[in-house]
Design a protein around this motif. Structure first.
Motif, PDB file in Angstrom:
ATOM      1  N   LEU A  14       0.700  -1.169  -0.097  1.00 39.41           N
ATOM      2  CA  LEU A  14      -0.190   0.077  -0.100  1.00 39.41           C
ATOM      3  C   LEU A  14       0.705   1.366  -0.162  1.00 39.41           C
ATOM      4  CD1 LEU A  14      -3.077  -0.706   2.168  1.00 39.41           C
ATOM      5  CD2 LEU A  14      -3.020  -0.415  -0.193  1.00 39.41           C
ATOM      6  N   VAL A  15       2.100   1.017   0.399  1.00 37.89           N
ATOM      7  CA  VAL A  15       2.798   2.149   0.365  1.00 37.89           C
ATOM      8  C   VAL A  15       4.123   1.951  -0.462  1.00 37.89           C
ATOM      9  CG1 VAL A  15       4.730   3.457   1.649  1.00 37.89           C
ATOM     10  CG2 VAL A  15       2.681   2.937   2.697  1.00 37.89           C
ATOM     11  N   SER A  16       4.025   2.334  -1.605  1.00 37.92           N
ATOM     12  CA  SER A  16       4.892   1.830  -2.902  1.00 37.92           C
ATOM     13  C   SER A  16       5.142   3.071  -4.039  1.00 37.92           C
ATOM     14  CB  SER A  16       4.232   0.716  -3.547  1.00 37.92           C
ATOM     15  OG  SER A  16       4.987   0.436  -4.685  1.00 37.92           O
ATOM     16  N   ASP A  17       6.357   3.085  -4.417  1.00 33.94           N
ATOM     17  CA  ASP A  17       6.309   3.861  -5.589  1.00 33.94           C
ATOM     18  C   ASP A  17       5.566   3.728  -6.847  1.00 33.94           C
ATOM     19  OD1 ASP A  17       8.554   5.660  -4.757  1.00 33.94           O
ATOM     20  OD2 ASP A  17      10.096   4.205  -5.045  1.00 33.94           O
ATOM     21  N   GLN A  18       5.058   2.553  -6.792  1.00 36.46           N
ATOM     22  CA  GLN A  18       4.204   2.101  -7.819  1.00 36.46           C
ATOM     23  C   GLN A  18       2.946   3.337  -8.011  1.00 36.46           C
ATOM     24  OE1 GLN A  18       3.789  -2.013  -6.498  1.00 36.46           O
ATOM     25  NE2 GLN A  18       3.490  -2.438  -8.785  1.00 36.46           N
ATOM     26  N   TRP A  19       2.435   3.801  -6.870  1.00 36.39           N
ATOM     27  CA  TRP A  19       1.266   4.870  -7.010  1.00 36.39           C
ATOM     28  C   TRP A  19       1.703   6.182  -7.706  1.00 36.39           C
ATOM     29  CZ3 TRP A  19      -3.281   3.281  -5.620  1.00 36.39           C
ATOM     30  CH2 TRP A  19      -3.572   2.479  -4.760  1.00 36.39           C
ATOM     31  N   LYS A  20       2.996   6.315  -7.671  1.00 34.11           N
ATOM     32  CA  LYS A  20       3.383   7.537  -8.689  1.00 34.11           C
ATOM     33  C   LYS A  20       2.801   7.449 -10.015  1.00 34.11           C
ATOM     34  CE  LYS A  20       7.252   8.751  -5.905  1.00 34.11           C
ATOM     35  NZ  LYS A  20       8.720   9.144  -5.794  1.00 34.11           N
ATOM     36  N   GLU A  21       2.599   6.217 -10.555  1.00 37.13           N
ATOM     37  CA  GLU A  21       2.274   5.912 -11.943  1.00 37.13           C
ATOM     38  C   GLU A  21       0.922   6.350 -12.111  1.00 37.13           C
ATOM     39  OE1 GLU A  21       2.554   1.791 -13.244  1.00 37.13           O
ATOM     40  OE2 GLU A  21       4.163   1.340 -11.786  1.00 37.13           O
ATOM     41  N   MET A  22       0.137   6.577 -11.212  1.00 35.75           N
ATOM     42  CA  MET A  22      -1.272   6.878 -11.115  1.00 35.75           C
ATOM     43  C   MET A  22      -1.420   8.461 -11.019  1.00 35.75           C
ATOM     44  SD  MET A  22      -4.523   5.583  -9.076  1.00 35.75           S
ATOM     45  CE  MET A  22      -6.078   5.953  -9.351  1.00 35.75           C
ATOM     46  N   GLY A  23      -0.174   9.161 -10.734  1.00 38.72           N
ATOM     47  CA  GLY A  23      -0.298  10.517 -10.229  1.00 38.72           C
ATOM     48  C   GLY A  23      -0.441  11.011  -8.825  1.00 38.72           C
ATOM     49  N   TRP A  24      -0.131  10.099  -8.050  1.00 40.22           N
ATOM     50  CA  TRP A  24      -0.109  10.566  -6.612  1.00 40.22           C
ATOM     51  C   TRP A  24       1.281  11.394  -6.345  1.00 40.22           C
ATOM     52  CZ3 TRP A  24      -4.613  10.471  -4.598  1.00 40.22           C
ATOM     53  CH2 TRP A  24      -5.490   9.656  -4.912  1.00 40.22           C
ATOM     54  N   GLN A  25       1.485  12.077  -5.428  1.00 36.70           N
ATOM     55  CA  GLN A  25       2.302  12.859  -4.954  1.00 36.70           C
ATOM     56  C   GLN A  25       3.691  12.009  -4.534  1.00 36.70           C
ATOM     57  OE1 GLN A  25       1.951  17.233  -4.185  1.00 36.70           O
ATOM     58  NE2 GLN A  25       0.436  16.012  -2.825  1.00 36.70           N
ATOM     59  N   GLY A  26       3.384  11.102  -3.659  1.00 42.37           N
ATOM     60  CA  GLY A  26       4.370  10.240  -3.221  1.00 42.37           C
ATOM     61  C   GLY A  26       4.275   8.749  -3.274  1.00 42.37           C
ATOM     62  N   LYS A  27       4.835   8.175  -2.152  1.00 35.53           N
ATOM     63  CA  LYS A  27       4.586   6.441  -2.093  1.00 35.53           C
ATOM     64  C   LYS A  27       3.130   6.208  -1.580  1.00 35.53           C
ATOM     65  CE  LYS A  27       9.500   5.636  -1.543  1.00 35.53           C
ATOM     66  NZ  LYS A  27      10.685   5.062  -0.815  1.00 35.53           N
ATOM     67  N   ASP A  28       2.626   7.119  -0.720  1.00 38.50           N
ATOM     68  CA  ASP A  28       1.488   6.699   0.199  1.00 38.50           C
ATOM     69  C   ASP A  28       0.388   7.810  -0.164  1.00 38.50           C
ATOM     70  OD1 ASP A  28      -0.462   5.899   1.906  1.00 38.50           O
ATOM     71  OD2 ASP A  28       0.693   6.535   3.786  1.00 38.50           O
ATOM     72  N   PRO A  29      -0.543   7.073  -1.113  1.00 34.82           N
ATOM     73  CA  PRO A  29      -1.874   7.966  -1.367  1.00 34.82           C
ATOM     74  C   PRO A  29      -2.666   8.500  -0.467  1.00 34.82           C
ATOM     75  CG  PRO A  29      -1.765   5.849  -2.717  1.00 34.82           C
ATOM     76  CD  PRO A  29      -0.771   6.092  -1.621  1.00 34.82           C
ATOM     77  N   ALA A  30      -2.553   7.726   0.966  1.00 35.43           N
ATOM     78  CA  ALA A  30      -3.118   8.170   2.007  1.00 35.43           C
ATOM     79  C   ALA A  30      -2.825   9.734   2.489  1.00 35.43           C
ATOM     80  CB  ALA A  30      -2.741   7.573   3.406  1.00 35.43           C
ATOM     81  N   THR A  31      -1.771  10.337   2.081  1.00 35.14           N
ATOM     82  CA  THR A  31      -1.367  11.516   2.413  1.00 35.14           C
ATOM     83  C   THR A  31      -2.061  12.492   1.563  1.00 35.14           C
ATOM     84  OG1 THR A  31       0.784  11.480   0.991  1.00 35.14           O
ATOM     85  CG2 THR A  31       0.695  10.848   3.199  1.00 35.14           C
ATOM     86  N   ASP A  32      -2.437  12.200   0.479  1.00 38.49           N
ATOM     87  CA  ASP A  32      -2.822  13.185  -0.520  1.00 38.49           C
ATOM     88  C   ASP A  32      -4.447  13.273  -0.362  1.00 38.49           C
ATOM     89  OD1 ASP A  32      -0.644  13.670  -1.884  1.00 38.49           O
ATOM     90  OD2 ASP A  32      -0.809  12.181  -3.496  1.00 38.49           O
ATOM     91  N   PHE A  33      -5.204  12.382   0.509  1.00 40.07           N
ATOM     92  CA  PHE A  33      -6.676  12.428   0.706  1.00 40.07           C
ATOM     93  C   PHE A  33      -6.884  13.577   1.579  1.00 40.07           C
ATOM     94  CE2 PHE A  33      -6.597   7.942  -0.749  1.00 40.07           C
ATOM     95  CZ  PHE A  33      -6.984   8.073  -1.935  1.00 40.07           C
ATOM     96  N   ARG A  34      -6.075  14.241   2.149  1.00 43.31           N
ATOM     97  CA  ARG A  34      -6.516  15.327   3.361  1.00 43.31           C
ATOM     98  C   ARG A  34      -7.325  16.440   2.655  1.00 43.31           C
ATOM     99  NH1 ARG A  34      -1.213  15.882   2.034  1.00 43.31           N
ATOM    100  NH2 ARG A  34      -0.349  17.834   1.206  1.00 43.31           N
ATOM    101  N   GLY A  35      -7.216  16.596   1.412  1.00 43.32           N
ATOM    102  CA  GLY A  35      -7.937  17.664   0.668  1.00 43.32           C
ATOM    103  C   GLY A  35      -9.436  17.326   0.446  1.00 43.32           C
ATOM    104  N   GLY A  36      -9.522  16.061   0.186  1.00 44.71           N
ATOM    105  CA  GLY A  36     -10.811  15.604  -0.288  1.00 44.71           C
ATOM    106  C   GLY A  36     -11.597  14.592   0.532  1.00 44.71           C
ATOM    107  N   GLY A  37     -10.662  13.925   1.513  1.00 46.48           N
ATOM    108  CA  GLY A  37     -11.420  12.975   2.606  1.00 46.48           C
ATOM    109  C   GLY A  37     -11.521  11.825   1.819  1.00 46.48           C
TER     110      GLY A  37
END
Length: 287
Positions: free
Chosen positions: A128-151
């Protein structure tokens, strides 16, 4: 990104032998939600209004029609006899909006896994914490940190899109339509910002909507519990359409979001006979 010194996230597309790879360039978390200097929250009267298909006289006529609709719909729909049913619909959606993403919640972690599987069905996620998420356009390894703006609802929106309109979803994720910019908007981060923009535009955190678009949207929500999720999908496709029409690059994201919001407001307010979200002309963008 602007005079306030905001940071940015962008995706640079590299074409090699008809295949595409992506290079992620990331600044701070300023793209996300309330901390994102480019996110289009509810605009003021002085904001520029962009349109690609209306002459000045047509735009003036539209503004006149919008004012007429504003008086008609507010006077009717916020009357006591209508509000009781609408209030329950709004409160149900508001409960979704209030939920923060929680990495400790197994349902939230499972939803994140589902999103990966729906996005990249042929590629296994290592963690769940992986560099693979960057392929999708998340800012880092953990998308959870990007959900703070939208919940958590921003994750639900993306997952709904992937499941209900997979062709349109993949077209956006893979940037398969149109002549793309060298520096593209990051798909996932843009999705979170679309959730945030819609919540603000529709005034969904108020006890009663104070904007015309919010009032009209409640009518659609009363007919379909999924109206917000469907409108999210429509908005994402519309945003990409505006992006292509403007030949935009990452520095233009704020302008594209403002244009997208205006086009949505215009359609919601001018089509008085719409009672279902599926009746919106922009719904035809989805596949």
């Amino acid at each position: 990104m602007d005079g306030r010194g905001g940071s940015f996230v962008a995706v640079r597309r590299i074409t090699q032998d008809h295949s595409h790879t992506a290079e992620i360039v990331a600044g701070s978390g300023a793209w996300i939600g309330k901390g994102f200097s480019c996110v289009c929250v509810q605009g003021s009267d002085s904001d520029p209004r962009l349109s690609f298909d209306l002459t000045p006289s047509q735009s003036s006529a539209c503004e006149s029609d919008i004012k007429t609709q504003r008086k008609k719909v507010i006077g009717t729909m916020l009357g006591v006899r209508y509000w009781d049913g609408l209030e329950e619909c709004l409160q149900k959606l508001q409960r979704r909006i209030e939920v923060n993403y929680d990495n400790a919640d197994p349902d939230h972690r499972e939803a994140l896994k589902e999103l990966w599987n729906a996005s990249f069905p042929e590629e296994e996620l290592s963690d769940l914490v992986s560099d693979q998420w960057k392929e999708m356009g998340w800012q880092g390894k953990d998308p959870a940190t990007d959900f703070r703006g939208g919940g958590f609802i921003s994750l639900e929106n993306l997952l709904f899109f992937a499941k209900m309109f997979p062709k349109s979803y993949q077209d956006l994720l893979q940037k398969q339509e149109g002549n793309r910019a060298m520096w593209e908007y990051p798909f996932a981060v843009a999705g979170v910002n679309i959730t945030f923009m819609l919540i603000q535009m529709l005034d969904l955190e108020a006890v009663k909507p104070r904007t015309m678009t919010g009032v009209v949207f409640l009518k659609l929500l009363e007919e379909n519990d999924d109206a917000f999720d469907i409108l999210y999908c429509i908005t994402f496709k519309l945003m990409d359409q505006q992006w292509l029409a403007m030949n935009a690059s990452y520095m233009d994201f704020n302008t594209v979001m403002k244009s997208t919001q205006y086009e949505l407001e215009k359609q919601l307010l001018l089509l008085e006979d719409i009672t279902r979200i599926e009746d919106m002309p922009y719904f035809s963008l989805l596949q």
